[in-house]
Design an enzyme around this catalytic site. Structure first.
Site, PDB file in Angstrom:
ATOM      1  N   GLU A 171       0.722  -1.067  -0.077  1.00 42.32           N
ATOM      2  CA  GLU A 171       0.066  -0.256   0.002  1.00 42.32           C
ATOM      3  C   GLU A 171       0.840   1.370  -0.003  1.00 42.32           C
ATOM      4  O   GLU A 171       0.536   2.420  -0.533  1.00 42.32           O
ATOM      5  CB  GLU A 171      -0.804   0.003   1.121  1.00 42.32           C
ATOM      6  CG  GLU A 171      -2.111  -0.930   1.329  1.00 42.32           C
ATOM      7  CD  GLU A 171      -2.874  -1.024  -0.127  1.00 42.32           C
ATOM      8  OE1 GLU A 171      -3.307   0.361  -0.406  1.00 42.32           O
ATOM      9  OE2 GLU A 171      -3.188  -1.857  -0.844  1.00 42.32           O
ATOM     10  N   TRP A 212      -9.552   7.094  -7.880  1.00 41.06           N
ATOM     11  CA  TRP A 212     -11.140   7.619  -8.716  1.00 41.06           C
ATOM     12  C   TRP A 212     -10.937   7.158 -10.306  1.00 41.06           C
ATOM     13  O   TRP A 212     -11.733   6.310 -10.703  1.00 41.06           O
ATOM     14  CB  TRP A 212     -11.207   8.897  -8.669  1.00 41.06           C
ATOM     15  CG  TRP A 212     -12.142   9.402  -7.388  1.00 41.06           C
ATOM     16  CD1 TRP A 212     -11.905   9.940  -6.282  1.00 41.06           C
ATOM     17  CD2 TRP A 212     -13.547   9.295  -7.328  1.00 41.06           C
ATOM     18  NE1 TRP A 212     -13.033   9.929  -5.437  1.00 41.06           N
ATOM     19  CE2 TRP A 212     -13.926   9.734  -6.055  1.00 41.06           C
ATOM     20  CE3 TRP A 212     -14.543   8.637  -8.354  1.00 41.06           C
ATOM     21  CZ2 TRP A 212     -15.257   9.594  -5.606  1.00 41.06           C
ATOM     22  CZ3 TRP A 212     -15.825   8.752  -7.628  1.00 41.06           C
ATOM     23  CH2 TRP A 212     -16.343   9.105  -6.558  1.00 41.06           C
TER      24      TRP A 212
END
Length: 476
Positions: free
Chosen positions: A281, A389
């Site tokens: 991550e 997004w």
């Protein structure tokens, strides 16, 4: 000649492992300066809760500066474009011989930093810049053909190879310096145009290095090893909750990486699955910053994949408003959006679910969602927010295939099986059982009269989205 040096701080609000600060202190007496640029911050959709967190963290940093004998000057400008002149004027006032700062990324940030470098060079003053926000200089990890990676798994493989060879070191705090005679300014309590955070938000996100390092220690010792199993469960404290600290630089990515490797007995990409997953991550965060620099169009609100600019997004103000306020009739989406509005933060799994619902089920332009998140997130970061997004909207690098559309009900049943998270944020559904709460029955017999019916049919809207994306190929 004076040996005064300016240290220009932005989103690097820490004294430890801060390259520009360390090297400035090694060069001479340091005067720290920050610029308040509210007009540009508003243009960039920075959230009030984020600006509040930044100011609170700046106040704790000033206390650390006081202990080190480093004065803090605060200069009010309107826009990034005012930075060169404002900094040059302060350099003249303080007889500073140069400026030190850590690079920031995004076209406006890079243009600003380049303009400051040129202005100081023209004034025969030195300028020292450092790649402090990232583990690797953007653009330094490349394919065999010499281009920037477009697929994360390949980027991660090379990054891990580099990190195996040598982990980037963490610098200590600088030594106390001789008092320069320059007085410090007071950090403002708030900035006009940005709503202050609520008391609950401030208590949820304590400011400063000590708070950040305490959370990192707690995460590394008590949560990290279960991270892979718990990170997708929004009702559980199973994530690091360090993103807000990383975004404004109260904590560095290097500090996080070292904490993970130390907890994992020195291993980087093997050993405990939770530690390996969290390092991955951190590298996702790195990847998106490299994308921002190497493919500037994503800084300009453009799709990474140019062909997806032709997606026939729907103009649906009512649907957008329902999504923004958590009134879509899809419990997991609404709970996520209400968490965002109340706390300034949203669990990462829920960011994907709510983003995919907006872009696929409602077929609303991802840029509407990107902007809404930035206006409310305490950890709003251009690179990560844009990357997430565009991944969800199937317009970005390494994005989800357009035919992959999360079913929010299925996601809810999988990651919040008992409905604990939904009950927390949608009290009107708290009395429903674990089966009904993910998809409430129609009517008010079950106490759901105050909760809206779904604004869209999930099955039909999925087909509509797939057809819209498929049509792009048909037109080529």
């Amino acid at each position: 000649m004076s040996d005064n040096q300016l240290y220009w701080l932005r989103n690097d609000l820490r004294i430890r492992d801060n390259h520009a600060l360390w090297h400035a202190c090694d060069k001479g007496n340091v005067i720290a300066v920050c610029l308040i640029t509210p007009d540009t911050w508003q243009d960039h959709d920075d959230a009030g809760v984020k600006i509040d967190f930044w100011l609170r963290s700046l106040r704790t940093l000033k206390a650390s500066f006081d202990e080190l004998g480093i004065p803090l000057r605060i200069v009010h400008c309107k826009r990034f474009s005012d930075s060169p002149q404002a900094l040059l004027q302060l350099a003249r006032e303080t007889d500073a011989q140069g400026i030190f700062f850590n690079d920031e990324y995004g076209i406006h940030e890079q243009d600003r930093d380049d303009a400051v470098s040129e202005a100081f060079a023209d004034a025969s003053l030195t300028c020292h810049r450092y790649a402090d926000q990232v583990l690797f200089m953007p653009g330094s990890l490349r394919t065999q053909e010499g281009s920037m990676y477009k697929v994360f798994s390949q980027f991660r493989k090379q990054a891990n190879q580099r990190l195996h060879d040598s982990l980037p070191e963490c610098l200590p705090a600088p030594n106390r310096q001789t008092l320069s005679g320059v007085t410090s300014d007071t950090v403002p309590e708030s900035i006009p145009g940005f709503a202050p955070a609520s008391k609950e938000q401030q208590e949820t996100w304590p400011a400063g290095e000590q708070a950040a390092n305490s959370r990192l220690k707690l995460f590394a010792e008590e949560i990290l090893f279960d991270y892979k199993d718990l990170r997708d469960q929004p009702a559980v404290d199973g994530t690091s909750r360090l993103s807000a600290y990383l975004t404004i630089g109260v904590l560095s990515a290097r500090q996080c990486l070292h904490a993970a490797v130390a907890a994992n007995q020195g291993e980087l990409d093997s050993g405990n699955p939770g530690a390996v997953a969290w390092v991955s991550e951190l590298l996702w965060r790195e990847f998106y910053k490299h994308i921002l620099v190497c493919y500037p169009r994503v800084s300009r609100s453009r799709a990474f994949r140019p062909e997806t600019e032709a997606v026939p997004w729907r103009d649906d103000p009512e649907g957008l408003a329902a999504w923004q306020q958590g009134r879509t009739g899809i419990p997991i989406v609404d709970a996520a959006m209400r968490q965002l509005l109340a706390t300034g933060w949203m669990h990462n799994r829920l960011r994907m679910i709510s983003a995919m619902f907006l872009t696929k089920n409602l077929l609303i332009d991802w840029r509407e969602g990107e902007s809404w998140f930035m206006r409310h997130l305490i950890d709003g970061d251009l690179a990560s927010n844009n990357g997430g997004w565009q991944w969800s909207a199937s317009t970005g690098t390494d994005s989800a295939p357009y035919f992959r559309v999360f079913n929010p009900v299925t996601q809810s049943q999988r990651f919040d099986p008992e409905g604990h998270f939904i009950r927390t944020w949608i009290p009107e559904l708290r009395d429903l059982d674990a089966k009904q709460i993910h998809q409430p029955p129609a009517g008010d017999l079950f106490g759901t009269a105050d909760y809206p019916r779904p604004i869209v049919d999930l099955g039909d809207s999925r087909k509509r989205a797939i057809a819209a994306f498929k049509s792009l190929g048909d037109q080529s």
